[in-house]
Design a protein around this motif. Structure first.
Motif, PDB file in Angstrom:
ATOM      1  N   PHE A 194       0.825  -1.195   0.000  1.00  0.00           N
ATOM      2  CA  PHE A 194       0.000   0.000   0.000  1.00  0.00           C
ATOM      3  C   PHE A 194       0.872   1.263   0.000  1.00  0.00           C
ATOM      4  CE2 PHE A 194      -2.170   3.311   2.518  1.00  0.00           C
ATOM      5  CZ  PHE A 194      -3.274   3.533   1.696  1.00  0.00           C
ATOM      6  N   ILE A 195       1.889   1.292   0.855  1.00  0.00           N
ATOM      7  CA  ILE A 195       2.777   2.450   0.940  1.00  0.00           C
ATOM      8  C   ILE A 195       3.546   2.639  -0.364  1.00  0.00           C
ATOM      9  CG2 ILE A 195       4.799   3.427   2.126  1.00  0.00           C
ATOM     10  CD1 ILE A 195       2.091   3.511   3.704  1.00  0.00           C
ATOM     11  N   LEU A 196       4.056   1.565  -0.919  1.00  0.00           N
ATOM     12  CA  LEU A 196       4.764   1.666  -2.198  1.00  0.00           C
ATOM     13  C   LEU A 196       3.845   2.175  -3.297  1.00  0.00           C
ATOM     14  CD1 LEU A 196       6.936  -1.570  -2.148  1.00  0.00           C
ATOM     15  CD2 LEU A 196       7.734   0.795  -2.004  1.00  0.00           C
ATOM     16  N   HIS A 197       2.617   1.712  -3.296  1.00  0.00           N
ATOM     17  CA  HIS A 197       1.648   2.168  -4.295  1.00  0.00           C
ATOM     18  C   HIS A 197       1.364   3.667  -4.127  1.00  0.00           C
ATOM     19  CE1 HIS A 197      -1.529   1.813  -7.230  1.00  0.00           C
ATOM     20  NE2 HIS A 197      -2.353   2.421  -6.403  1.00  0.00           N
ATOM     21  N   GLN A 198       1.224   4.107  -2.884  1.00  0.00           N
ATOM     22  CA  GLN A 198       0.985   5.527  -2.619  1.00  0.00           C
ATOM     23  C   GLN A 198       2.172   6.370  -3.093  1.00  0.00           C
ATOM     24  OE1 GLN A 198      -1.958   6.861  -1.497  1.00  0.00           O
ATOM     25  NE2 GLN A 198      -2.604   4.753  -1.800  1.00  0.00           N
ATOM     26  N   ARG A 199       3.378   5.893  -2.836  1.00  0.00           N
ATOM     27  CA  ARG A 199       4.577   6.613  -3.300  1.00  0.00           C
ATOM     28  C   ARG A 199       4.627   6.657  -4.826  1.00  0.00           C
ATOM     29  NH1 ARG A 199       9.420   4.538   0.703  1.00  0.00           N
ATOM     30  NH2 ARG A 199       8.628   5.588   2.559  1.00  0.00           N
ATOM     31  N   PHE A 200       4.266   5.567  -5.467  1.00  0.00           N
ATOM     32  CA  PHE A 200       4.261   5.518  -6.919  1.00  0.00           C
ATOM     33  C   PHE A 200       3.243   6.502  -7.495  1.00  0.00           C
ATOM     34  CE2 PHE A 200       2.738   3.539 -10.944  1.00  0.00           C
ATOM     35  CZ  PHE A 200       3.908   3.708 -11.674  1.00  0.00           C
ATOM     36  N   LEU A 201       2.044   6.531  -6.907  1.00  0.00           N
ATOM     37  CA  LEU A 201       1.028   7.483  -7.362  1.00  0.00           C
ATOM     38  C   LEU A 201       1.487   8.921  -7.174  1.00  0.00           C
ATOM     39  CD1 LEU A 201      -2.270   5.804  -6.083  1.00  0.00           C
ATOM     40  CD2 LEU A 201      -1.380   5.874  -8.436  1.00  0.00           C
ATOM     41  N   SER A 202       2.147   9.194  -6.069  1.00  0.00           N
ATOM     42  CA  SER A 202       2.676  10.531  -5.811  1.00  0.00           C
ATOM     43  C   SER A 202       3.730  10.895  -6.854  1.00  0.00           C
ATOM     44  CB  SER A 202       3.267  10.595  -4.404  1.00  0.00           C
ATOM     45  OG  SER A 202       3.838  11.846  -4.166  1.00  0.00           O
ATOM     46  N   TYR A 203       4.588   9.950  -7.170  1.00  0.00           N
ATOM     47  CA  TYR A 203       5.609  10.167  -8.193  1.00  0.00           C
ATOM     48  C   TYR A 203       4.970  10.481  -9.546  1.00  0.00           C
ATOM     49  CZ  TYR A 203       9.048   8.948 -11.756  1.00  0.00           C
ATOM     50  OH  TYR A 203       9.853   8.958 -12.862  1.00  0.00           O
ATOM     51  N   LEU A 204       3.969   9.706  -9.931  1.00  0.00           N
ATOM     52  CA  LEU A 204       3.273   9.946 -11.207  1.00  0.00           C
ATOM     53  C   LEU A 204       2.602  11.314 -11.221  1.00  0.00           C
ATOM     54  CD1 LEU A 204       1.642   6.485 -12.004  1.00  0.00           C
ATOM     55  CD2 LEU A 204       3.676   7.506 -13.035  1.00  0.00           C
ATOM     56  N   GLN A 205       1.997  11.679 -10.109  1.00  0.00           N
ATOM     57  CA  GLN A 205       1.322  12.974 -10.008  1.00  0.00           C
ATOM     58  C   GLN A 205       2.341  14.118 -10.156  1.00  0.00           C
ATOM     59  OE1 GLN A 205      -0.537  13.866  -6.237  1.00  0.00           O
ATOM     60  NE2 GLN A 205      -2.253  14.826  -7.302  1.00  0.00           N
ATOM     61  N   GLN A 206       3.491  13.996  -9.533  1.00  0.00           N
ATOM     62  CA  GLN A 206       4.535  15.025  -9.627  1.00  0.00           C
ATOM     63  C   GLN A 206       5.082  15.124 -11.040  1.00  0.00           C
ATOM     64  OE1 GLN A 206       7.453  14.122  -6.665  1.00  0.00           O
ATOM     65  NE2 GLN A 206       6.114  14.698  -4.965  1.00  0.00           N
ATOM     66  N   ARG A 207       5.180  14.003 -11.712  1.00  0.00           N
ATOM     67  CA  ARG A 207       5.678  13.982 -13.088  1.00  0.00           C
ATOM     68  C   ARG A 207       4.751  14.694 -14.056  1.00  0.00           C
ATOM     69  NH1 ARG A 207       7.517   8.597 -15.994  1.00  0.00           N
ATOM     70  NH2 ARG A 207       8.196   9.904 -17.681  1.00  0.00           N
ATOM     71  N   GLN A 208       3.445  14.630 -13.772  1.00  0.00           N
ATOM     72  CA  GLN A 208       2.458  15.245 -14.657  1.00  0.00           C
ATOM     73  C   GLN A 208       2.407  16.758 -14.498  1.00  0.00           C
ATOM     74  OE1 GLN A 208      -1.162  13.164 -13.831  1.00  0.00           O
ATOM     75  NE2 GLN A 208      -0.632  11.407 -15.072  1.00  0.00           N
ATOM     76  N   GLN A 209       2.943  17.263 -13.417  1.00  0.00           N
ATOM     77  CA  GLN A 209       2.870  18.720 -13.178  1.00  0.00           C
ATOM     78  C   GLN A 209       3.928  19.485 -13.918  1.00  0.00           C
ATOM     79  OE1 GLN A 209       2.936  19.136  -8.924  1.00  0.00           O
ATOM     80  NE2 GLN A 209       0.876  18.328  -8.732  1.00  0.00           N
TER      81      GLN A 209
END
Length: 87
Positions: free
Chosen positions: A72-87
């Motif tokens: 779950f934590i790794l998935h949350q970090r991955f989603l955060s990374y993807l979100q930062q990349r899109q900005q």
């Protein structure tokens, strides 16, 4: 043991696992099969060393809980990374 007591025991043991064996997110040179065999062997030895079905059940649930929380934590970090990349 009540369901609440069982839940408390599983959470306690799973959290202790993280304290005594923190997850290393670095890369490894171990093959997938070797890793699976290593983990499965260790888990089997741990479960078979327990004396009662109740202990086995708690450790199995605690292990699952620990792994699911890590995932779950790794998935949350991955989603955060993807979100930062899109900005």
């Amino acid at each position: 043991m009540t369901q609440s007591e069982l839940l408390d025991a599983v959470v306690e043991v799973a959290m202790e696992m993280e304290l005594t064996d923190p997850t290393d997110f670095g890369m490894t040179k171990m093959s997938e099969e070797t890793a699976y065999r290593f983990i499965a062997t260790q888990l089997l030895e741990d479960i078979l060393a327990l004396k009662t079905p109740s202990e086995m059940y708690i450790v199995a649930l605690a292990t699952s809980t620990h792994l699911l929380v890590e995932n779950f934590i790794l998935h949350q970090r991955f989603l955060s990374y993807l979100q930062q990349r899109q900005q």
